[in-house]
Design a protein around this motif. Structure first.
Motif, PDB file in Angstrom:
ATOM      1  N   GLN A  20       0.845  -1.158  -0.018  1.00  0.00           N
ATOM      2  CA  GLN A  20       0.030  -0.057  -0.111  1.00  0.00           C
ATOM      3  C   GLN A  20       0.930   1.148   0.053  1.00  0.00           C
ATOM      4  O   GLN A  20       0.780   2.347  -0.800  1.00  0.00           O
ATOM      5  CB  GLN A  20      -0.895   0.128   1.433  1.00  0.00           C
ATOM      6  CG  GLN A  20      -1.940   1.172   1.334  1.00  0.00           C
ATOM      7  CD  GLN A  20      -2.813   1.041   2.424  1.00  0.00           C
ATOM      8  OE1 GLN A  20      -3.438   0.014   2.765  1.00  0.00           O
ATOM      9  NE2 GLN A  20      -3.150   2.182   3.097  1.00  0.00           N
ATOM     10  N   ASP A  24       0.900   4.146  -2.728  1.00  0.00           N
ATOM     11  CA  ASP A  24       0.565   5.491  -2.341  1.00  0.00           C
ATOM     12  C   ASP A  24       2.110   6.425  -2.591  1.00  0.00           C
ATOM     13  O   ASP A  24       1.452   7.647  -2.726  1.00  0.00           O
ATOM     14  CB  ASP A  24       0.113   5.509  -0.971  1.00  0.00           C
ATOM     15  CG  ASP A  24      -0.953   4.654  -0.264  1.00  0.00           C
ATOM     16  OD1 ASP A  24      -1.802   4.733  -1.416  1.00  0.00           O
ATOM     17  OD2 ASP A  24      -1.149   4.723   0.619  1.00  0.00           O
ATOM     18  N   GLU A  41      -4.889  -4.546  -4.681  1.00  0.00           N
ATOM     19  CA  GLU A  41      -5.097  -3.250  -5.199  1.00  0.00           C
ATOM     20  C   GLU A  41      -3.874  -2.920  -6.410  1.00  0.00           C
ATOM     21  O   GLU A  41      -4.482  -2.144  -7.369  1.00  0.00           O
ATOM     22  CB  GLU A  41      -4.717  -2.132  -4.059  1.00  0.00           C
ATOM     23  CG  GLU A  41      -5.027  -0.831  -4.349  1.00  0.00           C
ATOM     24  CD  GLU A  41      -4.923   0.071  -3.156  1.00  0.00           C
ATOM     25  OE1 GLU A  41      -4.867   1.498  -3.599  1.00  0.00           O
ATOM     26  OE2 GLU A  41      -5.319  -0.316  -2.028  1.00  0.00           O
ATOM     27  N   ARG A  90     -10.183  -0.111   3.533  1.00  0.00           N
ATOM     28  CA  ARG A  90      -9.230   0.017   2.441  1.00  0.00           C
ATOM     29  C   ARG A  90      -8.600  -1.309   1.773  1.00  0.00           C
ATOM     30  O   ARG A  90      -8.531  -1.356   0.631  1.00  0.00           O
ATOM     31  CB  ARG A  90      -8.124   1.044   2.782  1.00  0.00           C
ATOM     32  CG  ARG A  90      -6.846   0.945   1.780  1.00  0.00           C
ATOM     33  CD  ARG A  90      -6.934   2.190   1.001  1.00  0.00           C
ATOM     34  NE  ARG A  90      -5.738   2.059  -0.014  1.00  0.00           N
ATOM     35  CZ  ARG A  90      -4.658   2.769  -0.233  1.00  0.00           C
ATOM     36  NH1 ARG A  90      -4.361   3.789   0.620  1.00  0.00           N
ATOM     37  NH2 ARG A  90      -3.783   2.625  -1.167  1.00  0.00           N
ATOM     38  N   GLN A  93     -10.718  -2.652  -0.791  1.00  0.00           N
ATOM     39  CA  GLN A  93     -10.980  -1.843  -1.994  1.00  0.00           C
ATOM     40  C   GLN A  93     -10.231  -2.554  -3.363  1.00  0.00           C
ATOM     41  O   GLN A  93     -10.882  -2.441  -4.372  1.00  0.00           O
ATOM     42  CB  GLN A  93     -10.733  -0.520  -1.767  1.00  0.00           C
ATOM     43  CG  GLN A  93     -11.601   0.175  -0.965  1.00  0.00           C
ATOM     44  CD  GLN A  93     -11.040   1.744  -0.723  1.00  0.00           C
ATOM     45  OE1 GLN A  93     -10.527   2.235  -1.392  1.00  0.00           O
ATOM     46  NE2 GLN A  93     -12.097   2.262   0.261  1.00  0.00           N
TER      47      GLN A  93
END
Length: 136
Positions: A20, A24, A41, A90, A93
């Motif tokens: 993540q 990001d 993701e 999250r 997602q």
């Protein structure tokens, strides 16, 4: 998302902090997927980019990978094939985004049953996910 007190508890996927953080920070989703192949993701990001670029078959393939990786994780987290998968969490997602692109790509290539299945699955998981991803 309201929870049905008679139904199963919402399933929350575990955090994948390194992957993540890499996404990001703006790292290429292909690099993140290669380093963290179980991170939905990253696959969802690849699928969305491919779909937006008109690369429907590539989007379908990336989305299918993210979807299956997410299903594996959902099952490990106790999901029994039904019940809420909240968009507000999250880590969920990536799976939900992959499911949405899978549905959109399926619709674009004429796989009506797959499109309908994905749309229903997304909405059943969390109507907020259907709203956020545009697959209603």
């Amino acid at each position: 998302m309201t929870h049905n007190l008679l139904g199963p508890e919402p399933t929350l996927l575990p955090e994948h902090t390194a992957a993540q953080a890499a996404l990001d920070a703006g790292n290429d989703p292909a690099t993140v997927a290669a380093e963290h192949p179980d991170y939905s993701e990253a696959w969802a990001s690849l699928a969305e980019k491919a779909f937006e670029s008109g690369e429907t078959v590539a989007a379908y393939a990336y989305a299918r990978t993210g979807y299956h990786r997410g299903l594996d994780q959902l099952r490990r987290a106790g999901w029994k094939g039904f019940g809420p998968v909240p968009w507000s969490h999250r880590p969920n997602q990536g799976f939900l985004r992959a499911l949405a692109v899978l549905g959109k790509a399926a619709g674009k290539i004429g796989e009506t049953e797959e499109y309908d299945r994905c749309r229903t699955f997304l909405s059943d998981s969390d109507p907020a996910a259907a709203e956020a991803t545009g697959l209603k």
